[in-house]
Write a protein that holds these residues in place. Structure first.
Motif, PDB file in Angstrom:
ATOM      1  N   LYS A  31      51.688  16.447 102.803  1.00 41.91           N
ATOM      2  CA  LYS A  31      51.617  17.921 103.476  1.00 41.91           C
ATOM      3  C   LYS A  31      50.039  18.348 103.703  1.00 41.91           C
ATOM      4  O   LYS A  31      49.152  17.644 103.322  1.00 41.91           O
ATOM      5  N   ASP A  32      50.164  19.225 104.606  1.00 43.62           N
ATOM      6  CA  ASP A  32      48.848  20.379 104.721  1.00 43.62           C
ATOM      7  C   ASP A  32      49.355  21.386 104.033  1.00 43.62           C
ATOM      8  O   ASP A  32      50.334  21.669 103.474  1.00 43.62           O
ATOM      9  N   SER A  33      48.534  22.626 104.258  1.00 47.07           N
ATOM     10  CA  SER A  33      49.035  23.867 103.564  1.00 47.07           C
ATOM     11  C   SER A  33      50.153  24.782 104.313  1.00 47.07           C
ATOM     12  O   SER A  33      50.554  25.405 103.617  1.00 47.07           O
ATOM     13  N   TYR A  34      50.531  24.045 105.356  1.00 49.99           N
ATOM     14  CA  TYR A  34      51.775  24.869 105.925  1.00 49.99           C
ATOM     15  C   TYR A  34      52.827  24.631 104.878  1.00 49.99           C
ATOM     16  O   TYR A  34      53.783  25.302 104.956  1.00 49.99           O
ATOM     17  N   ALA A  35      52.919  23.504 104.021  1.00 49.30           N
ATOM     18  CA  ALA A  35      53.909  23.331 103.187  1.00 49.30           C
ATOM     19  C   ALA A  35      53.819  24.316 101.959  1.00 49.30           C
ATOM     20  O   ALA A  35      54.885  24.358 101.289  1.00 49.30           O
ATOM     21  N   ASN A  36      52.896  24.951 101.805  1.00 53.95           N
ATOM     22  CA  ASN A  36      52.759  25.695 100.624  1.00 53.95           C
ATOM     23  C   ASN A  36      53.830  26.815 100.763  1.00 53.95           C
ATOM     24  O   ASN A  36      54.195  27.159  99.543  1.00 53.95           O
ATOM     25  N   SER A  37      53.870  27.575 101.735  1.00 53.81           N
ATOM     26  CA  SER A  37      54.922  28.606 101.763  1.00 53.81           C
ATOM     27  C   SER A  37      56.084  28.148 102.088  1.00 53.81           C
ATOM     28  O   SER A  37      56.843  28.995 102.091  1.00 53.81           O
ATOM     29  N   PHE A  38      56.185  26.837 102.242  1.00 52.57           N
ATOM     30  CA  PHE A  38      57.636  26.392 102.941  1.00 52.57           C
ATOM     31  C   PHE A  38      58.548  25.878 101.395  1.00 52.57           C
ATOM     32  O   PHE A  38      59.586  26.076 101.394  1.00 52.57           O
ATOM     33  N   VAL A  39      57.756  25.157 100.635  1.00 53.79           N
ATOM     34  CA  VAL A  39      58.347  24.506  99.380  1.00 53.79           C
ATOM     35  C   VAL A  39      59.290  25.350  98.529  1.00 53.79           C
ATOM     36  O   VAL A  39      60.427  24.886  98.138  1.00 53.79           O
TER      37      VAL A  39
END
Length: 379
Positions: A317-325
């Motif tokens: 991942k990149d940081s887009y995943a941080n609010s997705f997880v």
């Protein structure tokens, strides 16, 4: 007063102003970090005859003077206001769009850049057939909110680039198409106005689409409590573009109504750090408030949940995943978040030792087609 005397007065005022600025620059302590620009500032370079002759010292000193100039934030804001008054709509690859949306240019990749990433992912797939794979390449705001662009600006099509990438993938790699879903929701607040990330709402719509491919039922919005934790977020594009006097963003968290954070174990494995929450609330006091999600980017984060599902997922991942997880904790007992930009360990060993059965690659389009780590991925 004659013209000659007036010129002398103007010259004297300029000299005095110049002397004051020089004195202020000498006596003002150097700063390590700019909160406004969210970056480390250049420090005074060490002098050597060799660096001077090579030209390195001069270049570094110019950057140092620029970064440490007295009242830098004031001058940056003044320039921003002047640019805005003159109708300037672009700065440092950031557009000032309609409704004060800041939109980052998409760096259109060459065909070889796309081909290299296809080959790397297919190679990974060929070497790990037992691992079920899913891919999300998220379009960025400049694509989904193209109606916000300044007049006469034409951006390259991210949709075409993403489609070309999808077409080259092995057939057993599930490509998760979120483009149409996000495009249909572009009248909603799905991307921040001052930052390059999607909002929690945007991440939720991507999660809904992923559920169709992964075979689980997405948790409906009614089971979440939407909490606004700040309305003062000025993000990466605010820092990069230097456009000031724009409206700050809200950050909202979707918290499960019947789940407490204490039931989750978060381990920053390579840093010997642990937490019982997916959120670092103290980071809301910082400039980069998006790091409220898992404290920003880390090489490896292991999340242990209380899900009844016996499924383990690794996310590249990149940081887009941080609010997705946070949306995934109902569906997986263990989630491993790997940022290939910082993770240098054996990926296959991590997957095999933890008996991980599924992999999700989640990046935004700009990062994915520019970052070298995804091209050099090894299993």
């Amino acid at each position: 007063m004659n013209k000659k005397a007036l010129k002398r007065i103007i010259a004297l005022v300029f000299i005095i102003f110049f002397i004051i600025i020089v004195i202020l620059n000498v006596i003002t302590p150097s700063k390590d970090f700019s909160e406004q620009e969210n970056r480390m500032l250049e420090q005074r370079p060490k002098f050597s005859v060799k660096s001077l002759l090579k030209g390195d010292f001069t270049k570094k000193y110019e950057k140092y003077i620029s970064d440490q100039f007295a009242f830098r934030d004031f001058w940056v804001e003044l320039k921003s206001n002047c640019d805005k008054l003159m109708g300037k709509k672009e700065s440092n690859d950031v557009y000032l769009g309609k409704d004060d949306y800041l939109l980052e240019k998409f760096k259109n990749p060459q065909d070889k850049d796309i081909e290299d990433r296809v080959k790397a992912l297919n190679k990974l797939d060929n070497e790990s057939k037992e691992l079920k794979k899913y891919v999300i390449i998220a379009p960025t705001s400049v694509e989904i909110n193209s109606d916000k662009l300044p007049r006469y600006v034409v951006e390259p099509s991210q949709k075409d680039v993403i489609s070309e990438f999808e077409d080259g993938l092995n057939k057993d790699i599930e490509f998760v198409d979120i483009y149409n879903k996000l495009k249909s929701k572009n009248d909603e607040y799905i991307y921040y106005k001052t930052d390059h990330h999607w909002t929690t709402d945007g991440a939720y719509y991507a999660y809904e689409e992923l559920s169709k491919y992964m075979g689980f039922t997405a948790t409906p919005k009614s089971k979440f409590e939407k909490m606004k934790v700040t309305d003062e977020f000025l993000g990466s594009l605010y820092s990069k573009g230097n456009f000031r006097n724009v409206e700050a963003d809200d950050i909202n968290l979707y918290k499960y109504k019947n789940r407490q954070d204490e039931n989750i174990k978060v381990e920053y494995t390579l840093e010997d750090k642990k937490s019982e929450s997916l959120y670092e609330m103290k980071n809301l006091e910082k400039k980069d408030k998006y790091t409220v999600f898992q404290d920003g980017n880390h090489p490896l984060v292991k999340i242990t949940t209380e899900s009844d599902e016996d499924r383990k997922l690794i996310i590249l991942k990149d940081s887009y995943a941080n609010s997705f997880v946070p949306f995934l904790i109902e569906h997986f007992s263990e989630i491993y978040m790997v940022d290939l930009r910082y993770y240098k360990e054996d990926l296959s060993k991590l997957i095999e030792e933890n008996e991980i059965g599924e992999m999700l690659m989640l990046y935004n389009a700009n990062t994915y087609f520019q970052d070298m780590s995804v091209k050099n991925i090894k299993y």
